[in-house]
Design an enzyme around this catalytic site. Structure first.
Site, PDB file in Angstrom:
ATOM      1  N   SER A 122      16.425  45.629  16.888  1.00  0.00           N
ATOM      2  CA  SER A 122      17.411  45.608  15.812  1.00  0.00           C
ATOM      3  C   SER A 122      16.777  46.189  14.554  1.00  0.00           C
ATOM      4  O   SER A 122      15.558  46.093  14.370  1.00  0.00           O
ATOM      5  CB  SER A 122      17.812  44.161  15.547  1.00  0.00           C
ATOM      6  OG  SER A 122      18.420  44.036  14.277  1.00  0.00           O
ATOM      7  N   SER A 123      17.615  46.734  13.684  1.00  0.00           N
ATOM      8  CA  SER A 123      17.078  47.310  12.446  1.00  0.00           C
ATOM      9  C   SER A 123      16.479  46.246  11.526  1.00  0.00           C
ATOM     10  O   SER A 123      15.751  46.584  10.591  1.00  0.00           O
ATOM     11  CB  SER A 123      18.170  48.087  11.702  1.00  0.00           C
ATOM     12  OG  SER A 123      19.233  47.226  11.350  1.00  0.00           O
ATOM     13  N   CYS A 124      16.747  44.960  11.808  1.00  0.00           N
ATOM     14  CA  CYS A 124      16.179  43.916  10.942  1.00  0.00           C
ATOM     15  C   CYS A 124      14.690  43.703  11.193  1.00  0.00           C
ATOM     16  O   CYS A 124      14.065  42.887  10.520  1.00  0.00           O
ATOM     17  CB  CYS A 124      16.960  42.614  11.055  1.00  0.00           C
ATOM     18  SG  CYS A 124      16.784  41.816  12.639  1.00  0.00           S
ATOM     19  N   TYR A 151      14.821  36.016  14.148  1.00  0.00           N
ATOM     20  CA  TYR A 151      15.293  37.020  15.111  1.00  0.00           C
ATOM     21  C   TYR A 151      14.400  38.260  15.072  1.00  0.00           C
ATOM     22  O   TYR A 151      14.012  38.797  16.116  1.00  0.00           O
ATOM     23  CB  TYR A 151      16.736  37.380  14.738  1.00  0.00           C
ATOM     24  CG  TYR A 151      17.404  38.374  15.643  1.00  0.00           C
ATOM     25  CD1 TYR A 151      17.861  37.998  16.901  1.00  0.00           C
ATOM     26  CD2 TYR A 151      17.608  39.689  15.245  1.00  0.00           C
ATOM     27  CE1 TYR A 151      18.496  38.915  17.733  1.00  0.00           C
ATOM     28  CE2 TYR A 151      18.246  40.611  16.053  1.00  0.00           C
ATOM     29  CZ  TYR A 151      18.689  40.207  17.300  1.00  0.00           C
ATOM     30  OH  TYR A 151      19.321  41.115  18.122  1.00  0.00           O
ATOM     31  N   LYS A 155      12.095  40.057  18.030  1.00  0.00           N
ATOM     32  CA  LYS A 155      12.331  41.447  18.435  1.00  0.00           C
ATOM     33  C   LYS A 155      11.073  42.304  18.227  1.00  0.00           C
ATOM     34  O   LYS A 155      10.800  43.203  19.021  1.00  0.00           O
ATOM     35  CB  LYS A 155      13.527  42.025  17.664  1.00  0.00           C
ATOM     36  CG  LYS A 155      14.860  41.429  18.120  1.00  0.00           C
ATOM     37  CD  LYS A 155      15.097  41.758  19.586  1.00  0.00           C
ATOM     38  CE  LYS A 155      16.408  41.232  20.118  1.00  0.00           C
ATOM     39  NZ  LYS A 155      16.591  41.533  21.560  1.00  0.00           N
ATOM     40  N   LEU A 181      25.802  46.885  15.005  1.00  0.00           N
ATOM     41  CA  LEU A 181      26.687  47.408  16.056  1.00  0.00           C
ATOM     42  C   LEU A 181      28.067  46.763  15.991  1.00  0.00           C
ATOM     43  O   LEU A 181      28.218  45.642  15.520  1.00  0.00           O
ATOM     44  CB  LEU A 181      26.075  47.120  17.423  1.00  0.00           C
ATOM     45  CG  LEU A 181      24.706  47.743  17.678  1.00  0.00           C
ATOM     46  CD1 LEU A 181      24.070  47.130  18.922  1.00  0.00           C
ATOM     47  CD2 LEU A 181      24.836  49.257  17.821  1.00  0.00           C
ATOM     48  N   HIS A 194      29.029  38.576  13.286  1.00  0.00           N
ATOM     49  CA  HIS A 194      28.585  39.609  12.356  1.00  0.00           C
ATOM     50  C   HIS A 194      29.731  39.958  11.408  1.00  0.00           C
ATOM     51  O   HIS A 194      30.877  39.595  11.639  1.00  0.00           O
ATOM     52  CB  HIS A 194      28.130  40.850  13.129  1.00  0.00           C
ATOM     53  CG  HIS A 194      26.821  40.657  13.818  1.00  0.00           C
ATOM     54  ND1 HIS A 194      26.718  40.415  15.168  1.00  0.00           N
ATOM     55  CD2 HIS A 194      25.553  40.655  13.347  1.00  0.00           C
ATOM     56  CE1 HIS A 194      25.440  40.278  15.491  1.00  0.00           C
ATOM     57  NE2 HIS A 194      24.711  40.416  14.407  1.00  0.00           N
TER      58      HIS A 194
END
Ligand code: GFB
Length: 329
Positions: A122-124, A151, A155, A181, A194
């Site tokens: 994920s971009s986080c 999270y 990841k 997404l 989200h």
């Protein structure tokens, strides 16, 4: 034959997919991979749900499944996911379950002799204040956004484990880091979803009730980038076809907008004409999360579904899923 999202590239190779285990096929991302793989003649997709006895947090069950099925390719699209509220209020669950899923599947695949694995992040994973747009090199250069640190840590661990399997054991295990997404099969939970599905549900319900006012969370100032999940699945298959993909690659649309702009677009898409009020007691999260997609662009892939198209289509999918009683909420 190149799929529609692919630009011509001389570097593209056709690594066979063979038997593909899509972990997390009941989720939005896994389901998109299953749909996308139906177009690949050499892909024999295998799925197994928790109800059918496969709990991905159970190492013994995962090992037994992998040694029975013997996939050539594993796609790790399973995760405990949620929006800003779920992430911020349940860090133990997000850290533990996502670490367990990543370890059981990546390490289980290695021990079962699976030659190819794609891990989804994920971009986080990038620092809260990383320079924008965020390039792959921004990883581990600064502190994470606190609302989704648990999270993100899980990841990052998964990405690093896949990278270590490649470095130490020569296995072609690699990762994709998608931006936010959306698409069919999203989760419309009132609190835990989200932002995009959360707003679709609340604004659609307000429109149908003829409400004069509806709230959105935070200040509306943060910027987010959105990618249709079918674009992500296409990019994932594109990378799986390559003999030597990068260890991890950003996947995004390359454009972002403010939450306020997104909210106005959702209101228009569902036909809500009342007032929008901002609930500033709710957190904003990261100020901006735009991915630098130049690596994937250079490899020959770009996103094809703009938000202008994907948002109204997702509203239609949401209404269909809700009417059929199949919506996740
Ligand atoms: O998608 P989201 O929940 O998570 O979006 P993140 C949060 C942003 O949208 C914040 C605003 O600025 C919120 O204040 N927002 C406005 C809303 N209205 C709403 C609403 O009704 N629901 C929600 N959820 N937000 C997630 C991470 O971060 O991004 C995950 O928590 C994952 O770990 C995901 O990485 C991609 O974009 O902030």
């Amino acid at each position: 034959m190149a799929a529609p999202g692919h630009l011509p590239t001389s570097e593209r190779s056709d690594t066979p997919l063979g038997r593909v285990f899509v972990a997390g096929h009941t989720g939005m991302v896994g389901a998109a991979f299953v749909r996308r793989l139906e177009r690949e003649p050499d892909a024999d997709v295998v799925v197994r749900s928790r109800r059918e006895g496969l709990d991905l947090t159970d190492r013994v069950a995962v090992d037994r499944f992998l040694s029975d099925v013997r996939p050539r390719t594993v796609i790790v699209a399973a995760a405990r996911v949620g929006g800003i509220h779920a992430n911020a209020t349940r860090p133990e669950e997000f850290l533990r379950e996502n670490l367990a899923i990543a370890l059981n599947l990546i390490d289980g695949a290695r021990r079962a002799g699976v030659p190819r694995l794609l891990f989804l992040g994920s971009s986080c994973i990038y620092p809260r204040l990383a320079p924008q747009p965020m390039a792959e090199e921004a990883l581990l250069t600064g502190p994470l956004e606190p609302t989704n640190e648990a999270y993100a840590i899980a990841k990052i661990a998964g990405l690093k484990l896949a990278q270590a399997c490649r470095r130490q054991h020569g296995l072609a295990y690699h990762s994709v880091m998608p931006t936010n997404l959306y698409g069919p099969g999203d989760n419309y939970h009132a609190e835990d979803s989200h932002v995009l599905p959360g707003l679709i549900r609340r604004f659609d319900e307000a429109a149908r009730a003829g409400a004069a006012e509806v709230s959105a969370w935070g200040t509306g100032a943060p910027r987010r980038e959105f990618l249709h999940v079918d674009d992500l699945a296409d990019a994932g298959v594109f990378l799986l076809r390559r003999a030597d993909p990068p260890d991890w690659v950003n996947v995004g649309s390359g454009v972002d907008l403010t939450i306020r702009e997104l909210t106005e677009r959702v209101a228009a898409a569902v036909g809500y004409r009342g007032r929008i009020v901002w609930d500033t007691a709710r957190p904003d999260g990261a100020p901006r999360k735009l991915l630098d997609v130049s690596l994937l662009t250079r490899l020959g892939w770009r996103a094809r579904i703009p938000l202008e198209q994907g948002l109204p289509e997702t509203v239609v999918a949401y209404r269909r899923e809700r009417a059929a009683g199949t919506w996740r909420h």
